[in-house]
Design a protein around this motif. Structure first.
Motif, PDB file in Angstrom:
ATOM      1  N   ALA A  20       0.798  -1.292   0.017  1.00 57.18           N
ATOM      2  CA  ALA A  20      -0.018   0.048  -0.044  1.00 57.18           C
ATOM      3  C   ALA A  20       0.755   1.286  -0.050  1.00 57.18           C
ATOM      4  O   ALA A  20       0.558   2.243  -0.252  1.00 57.18           O
ATOM      5  N   MET A  21       2.043   1.140   0.243  1.00 60.16           N
ATOM      6  CA  MET A  21       2.989   2.290   0.351  1.00 60.16           C
ATOM      7  C   MET A  21       3.840   2.550  -1.017  1.00 60.16           C
ATOM      8  O   MET A  21       4.785   3.625  -0.841  1.00 60.16           O
ATOM      9  N   LEU A  22       3.585   1.857  -1.747  1.00 57.27           N
ATOM     10  CA  LEU A  22       4.607   1.854  -3.128  1.00 57.27           C
ATOM     11  C   LEU A  22       4.082   2.894  -3.855  1.00 57.27           C
ATOM     12  O   LEU A  22       2.862   3.405  -3.913  1.00 57.27           O
ATOM     13  N   SER A  23       5.104   3.517  -4.735  1.00 61.97           N
ATOM     14  CA  SER A  23       4.940   4.498  -5.819  1.00 61.97           C
ATOM     15  C   SER A  23       5.274   4.144  -7.082  1.00 61.97           C
ATOM     16  O   SER A  23       6.129   3.265  -7.277  1.00 61.97           O
ATOM     17  N   SER A  24       4.684   4.696  -8.066  1.00 63.55           N
ATOM     18  CA  SER A  24       5.182   4.104  -9.393  1.00 63.55           C
ATOM     19  C   SER A  24       6.358   5.073  -9.884  1.00 63.55           C
ATOM     20  O   SER A  24       6.960   5.811  -9.460  1.00 63.55           O
ATOM     21  N   THR A  25       7.148   4.370 -10.892  1.00 65.03           N
ATOM     22  CA  THR A  25       8.028   5.015 -11.545  1.00 65.03           C
ATOM     23  C   THR A  25       7.625   5.514 -12.554  1.00 65.03           C
ATOM     24  O   THR A  25       8.727   6.135 -13.604  1.00 65.03           O
ATOM     25  N   GLU A  26       6.701   5.542 -13.163  1.00 61.56           N
ATOM     26  CA  GLU A  26       6.084   6.093 -14.541  1.00 61.56           C
ATOM     27  C   GLU A  26       6.089   7.599 -14.514  1.00 61.56           C
ATOM     28  O   GLU A  26       5.765   8.285 -13.286  1.00 61.56           O
ATOM     29  N   GLU A  27       6.023   8.100 -15.654  1.00 59.43           N
ATOM     30  CA  GLU A  27       6.279   9.886 -15.509  1.00 59.43           C
ATOM     31  C   GLU A  27       4.793  10.156 -15.127  1.00 59.43           C
ATOM     32  O   GLU A  27       3.802   9.711 -15.542  1.00 59.43           O
ATOM     33  N   PRO A  28       4.919  11.209 -14.362  1.00 53.48           N
ATOM     34  CA  PRO A  28       3.203  11.852 -14.016  1.00 53.48           C
ATOM     35  C   PRO A  28       2.651  12.269 -15.405  1.00 53.48           C
ATOM     36  O   PRO A  28       3.262  12.813 -16.381  1.00 53.48           O
ATOM     37  N   SER A  29       1.189  11.763 -15.260  1.00 50.51           N
ATOM     38  CA  SER A  29       0.520  12.217 -16.450  1.00 50.51           C
ATOM     39  C   SER A  29      -0.188  13.581 -16.239  1.00 50.51           C
ATOM     40  O   SER A  29      -0.667  13.860 -15.211  1.00 50.51           O
ATOM     41  N   ARG A  30      -0.094  14.358 -17.434  1.00 46.28           N
ATOM     42  CA  ARG A  30      -1.107  15.394 -17.221  1.00 46.28           C
ATOM     43  C   ARG A  30      -2.323  15.549 -16.773  1.00 46.28           C
ATOM     44  O   ARG A  30      -3.106  16.342 -16.112  1.00 46.28           O
ATOM     45  N   ILE A  31      -2.957  14.367 -17.233  1.00 46.27           N
ATOM     46  CA  ILE A  31      -4.337  14.272 -17.019  1.00 46.27           C
ATOM     47  C   ILE A  31      -4.439  13.892 -15.430  1.00 46.27           C
ATOM     48  O   ILE A  31      -5.405  14.641 -14.817  1.00 46.27           O
ATOM     49  N   VAL A  32      -3.605  13.216 -14.859  1.00 48.94           N
ATOM     50  CA  VAL A  32      -3.538  12.978 -13.348  1.00 48.94           C
ATOM     51  C   VAL A  32      -3.489  14.122 -12.538  1.00 48.94           C
ATOM     52  O   VAL A  32      -4.025  14.386 -11.415  1.00 48.94           O
ATOM     53  N   THR A  33      -2.433  15.032 -13.185  1.00 48.26           N
ATOM     54  CA  THR A  33      -2.371  16.511 -12.248  1.00 48.26           C
ATOM     55  C   THR A  33      -3.212  17.273 -12.390  1.00 48.26           C
ATOM     56  O   THR A  33      -3.399  18.283 -11.557  1.00 48.26           O
ATOM     57  N   ALA A  34      -4.134  17.317 -13.455  1.00 49.17           N
ATOM     58  CA  ALA A  34      -5.112  18.272 -13.779  1.00 49.17           C
ATOM     59  C   ALA A  34      -6.483  18.202 -12.868  1.00 49.17           C
ATOM     60  O   ALA A  34      -6.727  17.115 -12.455  1.00 49.17           O
ATOM     61  N   ASP A  35      -7.101  19.001 -12.928  1.00 49.67           N
ATOM     62  CA  ASP A  35      -8.395  19.041 -12.247  1.00 49.67           C
ATOM     63  C   ASP A  35      -9.374  18.339 -13.142  1.00 49.67           C
ATOM     64  O   ASP A  35      -9.465  18.370 -14.191  1.00 49.67           O
ATOM     65  N   GLU A  36     -10.088  17.134 -12.455  1.00 50.29           N
ATOM     66  CA  GLU A  36     -11.041  16.374 -12.888  1.00 50.29           C
ATOM     67  C   GLU A  36     -12.497  16.986 -13.501  1.00 50.29           C
ATOM     68  O   GLU A  36     -12.719  18.056 -12.876  1.00 50.29           O
ATOM     69  N   GLU A  37     -12.911  16.761 -14.601  1.00 53.19           N
ATOM     70  CA  GLU A  37     -13.948  17.400 -15.056  1.00 53.19           C
ATOM     71  C   GLU A  37     -15.520  16.765 -14.260  1.00 53.19           C
ATOM     72  O   GLU A  37     -16.209  17.712 -14.496  1.00 53.19           O
ATOM     73  N   GLN A  38     -15.423  15.558 -13.899  1.00 54.32           N
ATOM     74  CA  GLN A  38     -16.591  15.037 -13.534  1.00 54.32           C
ATOM     75  C   GLN A  38     -16.070  14.205 -12.223  1.00 54.32           C
ATOM     76  O   GLN A  38     -14.913  13.402 -12.115  1.00 54.32           O
ATOM     77  N   THR A  39     -16.841  14.375 -11.034  1.00 54.58           N
ATOM     78  CA  THR A  39     -16.740  13.701  -9.869  1.00 54.58           C
ATOM     79  C   THR A  39     -17.576  12.836  -9.625  1.00 54.58           C
ATOM     80  O   THR A  39     -18.892  13.116  -9.645  1.00 54.58           O
ATOM     81  N   ILE A  40     -17.281  11.628  -9.097  1.00 54.97           N
ATOM     82  CA  ILE A  40     -18.417  10.501  -8.708  1.00 54.97           C
ATOM     83  C   ILE A  40     -18.127   9.996  -7.388  1.00 54.97           C
ATOM     84  O   ILE A  40     -17.025   9.456  -7.043  1.00 54.97           O
ATOM     85  N   LEU A  41     -19.148  10.093  -6.606  1.00 57.31           N
ATOM     86  CA  LEU A  41     -18.858   9.791  -5.093  1.00 57.31           C
ATOM     87  C   LEU A  41     -19.963   8.462  -4.926  1.00 57.31           C
ATOM     88  O   LEU A  41     -20.873   8.601  -4.999  1.00 57.31           O
ATOM     89  N   LEU A  42     -19.050   7.544  -4.240  1.00 55.35           N
ATOM     90  CA  LEU A  42     -19.818   6.377  -3.925  1.00 55.35           C
ATOM     91  C   LEU A  42     -19.647   5.972  -2.488  1.00 55.35           C
ATOM     92  O   LEU A  42     -18.324   6.360  -1.800  1.00 55.35           O
ATOM     93  N   TYR A  43     -20.810   5.271  -1.861  1.00 52.42           N
ATOM     94  CA  TYR A  43     -20.513   4.741  -0.515  1.00 52.42           C
ATOM     95  C   TYR A  43     -20.846   3.446  -0.605  1.00 52.42           C
ATOM     96  O   TYR A  43     -21.787   3.005  -0.999  1.00 52.42           O
ATOM     97  N   ALA A  44     -19.830   2.469  -0.056  1.00 55.14           N
ATOM     98  CA  ALA A  44     -20.085   0.984  -0.079  1.00 55.14           C
ATOM     99  C   ALA A  44     -20.325   0.492   1.410  1.00 55.14           C
ATOM    100  O   ALA A  44     -19.457   1.234   2.418  1.00 55.14           O
ATOM    101  N   SER A  45     -21.225  -0.397   1.567  1.00 51.28           N
ATOM    102  CA  SER A  45     -21.663  -1.006   2.974  1.00 51.28           C
ATOM    103  C   SER A  45     -22.170  -2.056   2.776  1.00 51.28           C
ATOM    104  O   SER A  45     -22.871  -2.575   1.880  1.00 51.28           O
ATOM    105  N   THR A  46     -22.162  -2.789   3.717  1.00 49.64           N
ATOM    106  CA  THR A  46     -23.005  -4.308   4.145  1.00 49.64           C
ATOM    107  C   THR A  46     -23.900  -3.644   5.097  1.00 49.64           C
ATOM    108  O   THR A  46     -23.728  -3.308   6.024  1.00 49.64           O
ATOM    109  N   GLN A  47     -25.131  -4.221   4.917  1.00 48.97           N
ATOM    110  CA  GLN A  47     -26.146  -3.821   5.870  1.00 48.97           C
ATOM    111  C   GLN A  47     -27.198  -4.906   6.264  1.00 48.97           C
ATOM    112  O   GLN A  47     -27.380  -5.666   5.229  1.00 48.97           O
TER     113      GLN A  47
END
Length: 629
Positions: free
Chosen positions: A427-454
């Motif tokens: 869980a503590m690893l980091s990628s060696t790939e070059e940072p993507s412009r898409i990743v560092t830019a602000d997202e255009e759509q946000t989707i918020l999900l809540y997962a649970s067992t009830q």
């Protein structure tokens, strides 16, 4: 010669008819056939000459079939090498060739086996458990003709981690992209791997609960490279490791889907690696009698045979509940890649974990100079999601790492795996790939999900999985074949408009439960921007609409985020993911723990052209051709 024979086999199987082998020869093959000198012969001997030629061609065809059968048998024996536990791979054969078409014919059946010494009905593909391992390279076309030889079960196959770009209908997700293949029927999966796609993947059933009872196999896509005769060859091997239940998964889900479970996940009995395990029969409890025969250490193969140098181990967690931690006595393990080929920056450790169901990691195994006298391969089942106790389970499983461990009889079992100072937390690893412009830019759509067992009284106190108050259940026709007006209220499928300029998406998954959830997204890989695990008694949800990144719980990694397709959402915490919606279609998102997915913890995304939220233009009627309605 072997390559030409393989090409001939592929052509035969694609056409579905291997009766006329000679007619499948390419121009180069025909030119390579032996020919007789051009001489003048008496007309009276012409009939004899024709017979000689026909006889020669028949003999050549028969010899080719024999050699072809040997070539196919060699491939099968390599995939199921009895002399070692790890499945040997062939990176040079695939990474240095041109893209081609790989064709397979699979028959799915049920049969009794004792993978870890305990008899159980498991699924076979062409008589093997686990199923065949597919090896390919970027750009290959894969064709798998699947015959359902089961008596009363439908089935489907999913290609876990592959993008399936342009082949949404081949994704194998029942309820989303297809109906199950009916008994006594067949279906052809036909798709192409992207040119930039490589890494460790796997295939498994995506119908009912069949994956937990053995319907899975390996899928390795090698990265193309030039052939260098002077390059040092690195051994590669595949490990399909997962928790194992001695009861059928249908019985497991029936217990979980009752008030008696109180929503606590079932606890496995054992583990299997590439279809084999070592269960201590004395641990079986009277309440669950089993037919068990202990596997003698001398009869168990070593992990690998090579006691020096380096070996690349491609590891897949094929289990349904528990995470895995791995270690090898006298050797170091260095993470190289995670999931579908994301290279990581990591040091070597004595142990590596936690690898959750559906996740993959490539490890470089290096033997140390102070190698143990009897090295063991150690696997520990993470206890986080094992809420109930199981006296039949030993969470520490040990296997011979080298042939000398098998022949050493000083002890039958290794000591429990101990975490040392040099443990690598995945869980503590980091990628060696070059940072993507898409990743560092602000997202255009946000989707918020809540997962649970009830476990709600309105549902009879039966535990159900929910995402945003919706418990998913498949309809009679797959969503890909319907427009939104035909969907029922169990289909929570956000629409992502994505045209000539793909939409950037920020996906937030909040976990309200006290155990982790490994979520898998079909059709995409994503970057893990943030992951947070709350302390006991607290809640670490993330609200992107009310929280700034600097004030939110957890640390962010926008510089070198991991690229994955399966991620563990920590207990009472969250993950923030980012991906580019450049793959149109209907794609599933679900918890990879079968009891959670089986009780509704699933959703998905509809990615289509702007203005097609009703799913009219993106509708694919062929997705319903297997349905019996």
């Amino acid at each position: 010669m072997r390559d030409r024979l393989e090409d001939r086999r592929l052509l035969d199987e694609v056409d579905g008819d291997s009766d006329d082998v000679a007619s499948q020869l390419s121009a180069n093959e025909e030119a390579a056939l032996p020919t007789e000198p051009a001489v003048t012969r008496p007309k009276s001997r012409s009939k004899f000459t024709v017979l000689r030629i026909v006889g020669f061609l028949l003999a050549l065809s028969l010899a080719s079939i024999v050699v072809l059968a040997f070539a196919i048998d060699r491939h099968t024996r390599d995939s199921f090498d009895e002399s070692q536990l790890a499945i040997p791979l062939h990176p040079v054969e695939h990474s240095t060739r041109d893209p081609t078409t790989l064709t397979f014919e699979w028959h799915v059946t049920l049969g009794t086996r004792a993978p870890d010494g305990v008899e159980k009905q498991v699924y076979h593909v062409n008589g093997h458990f686990p199923g065949p391992t597919i090896e390919g390279r970027s750009g290959d076309r894969i064709i798998v003709r699947v015959y359902n030889d089961l008596k009363d079960e439908g089935l489907s196959l999913h290609w876990h981690g592959l993008r399936m770009q342009g082949f949404n209908a081949m994704d194998g997700a029942v309820g989303f992209t297809q109906c199950p293949i009916s008994p006594a029927s067949s279906f052809v999966y036909d798709f192409r791997i992207r040119d930039d796609e490589h890494g460790t993947f796997w295939w498994h059933s995506h119908a009912q609960l069949q994956r937990a009872d053995g319907l899975f196999g390996g899928l390795v896509i090698h990265e193309p490279r030039r052939h260098d005769a002077n390059a040092a060859l690195q051994d590669e091997a595949l490990l399909l490791i997962g928790d194992w239940f001695h009861r059928k998964q249908g019985d497991i889900l029936a217990w979980y889907s009752s008030p008696a479970s109180a929503g606590k996940e079932p606890v496995p009995d054992s583990i299997v690696i590439n279809g084999r395990g070592r269960y201590d029969c004395s641990m079986a409890v009277p309440a669950r009698p089993v037919h068990c025969k202990a596997t003698a250490l001398s009869d168990f193969p070593p992990l690998i045979k090579k006691s020096a140098g380096e070996t690349r181990l491609r590891v897949v967690n094929t289990g349904t509940v528990a995470g895995l931690t791995l270690g090898v006595d006298g050797a170091s393990l260095q993470p190289l890649e995670v999931d579908g080929g994301c290279k990581v920056d990591a040091n070597a450790g004595d142990s590596v974990g936690t690898l959750y169901p559906g996740e993959r990691v490539d490890l470089l195994l290096k033997w140390k100079s102070d190698q143990a006298a009897e090295p063991w391969f150690n696997v520990y089942l993470d206890h986080e999601n094992l809420g109930f106790g199981n006296p039949a389970l030993n969470p520490n499983h040990t296997f011979p790492a080298l042939p000398k461990t098998v022949t050493g009889h000083d002890r039958e079992y290794a000591s429990p795996l101990k975490f040392r100072d040099h443990h690598m937390d995945l869980a503590m690893l980091s990628s060696t790939e070059e940072p993507s412009r898409i990743v560092t830019a602000d997202e255009e759509q946000t989707i918020l999900l809540y997962a649970s067992t009830q476990t709600l009284s309105v549902n009879g106190n039966i535990p159900l999985g929910f995402i945003n108050h919706t418990s998913w259940h498949p309809q009679s026709l797959p969503l890909l074949s319907q427009n939104r007006s035909s969907w029922d209220d169990k289909q929570l499928i956000p629409f992502i408009p994505s045209g000539s300029k793909p939409t950037r998406v920020k996906l937030v998954i909040n976990n309200l439960d006290d155990g982790s959830h490994p979520f898998h997204l079909h059709g995409y890989s994503f970057h893990v921007l943030s992951s947070f695990r709350a302390e006991s008694g607290s809640l670490g949800s993330y609200n992107p609409y009310a929280t700034s990144e600097s004030d939110s719980p957890g640390e962010w990694n926008r510089e070198r985020p991991l690229r994955k397709d399966t991620v563990s959402v920590p207990r009472k915490g969250h993950v923030v993911l980012s991906f580019v919606a450049d793959n149109p279609g209907m794609w599933m998102l679900h918890c990879h723990m079968l009891v959670h997915m089986g009780t509704g913890m699933a959703t998905g995304f509809q990615v289509g052209v702007p203005g097609d939220e009703e799913h009219i233009y993106g509708l694919d009627e062929s997705a319903a051709k297997l349905c019996k309605v």
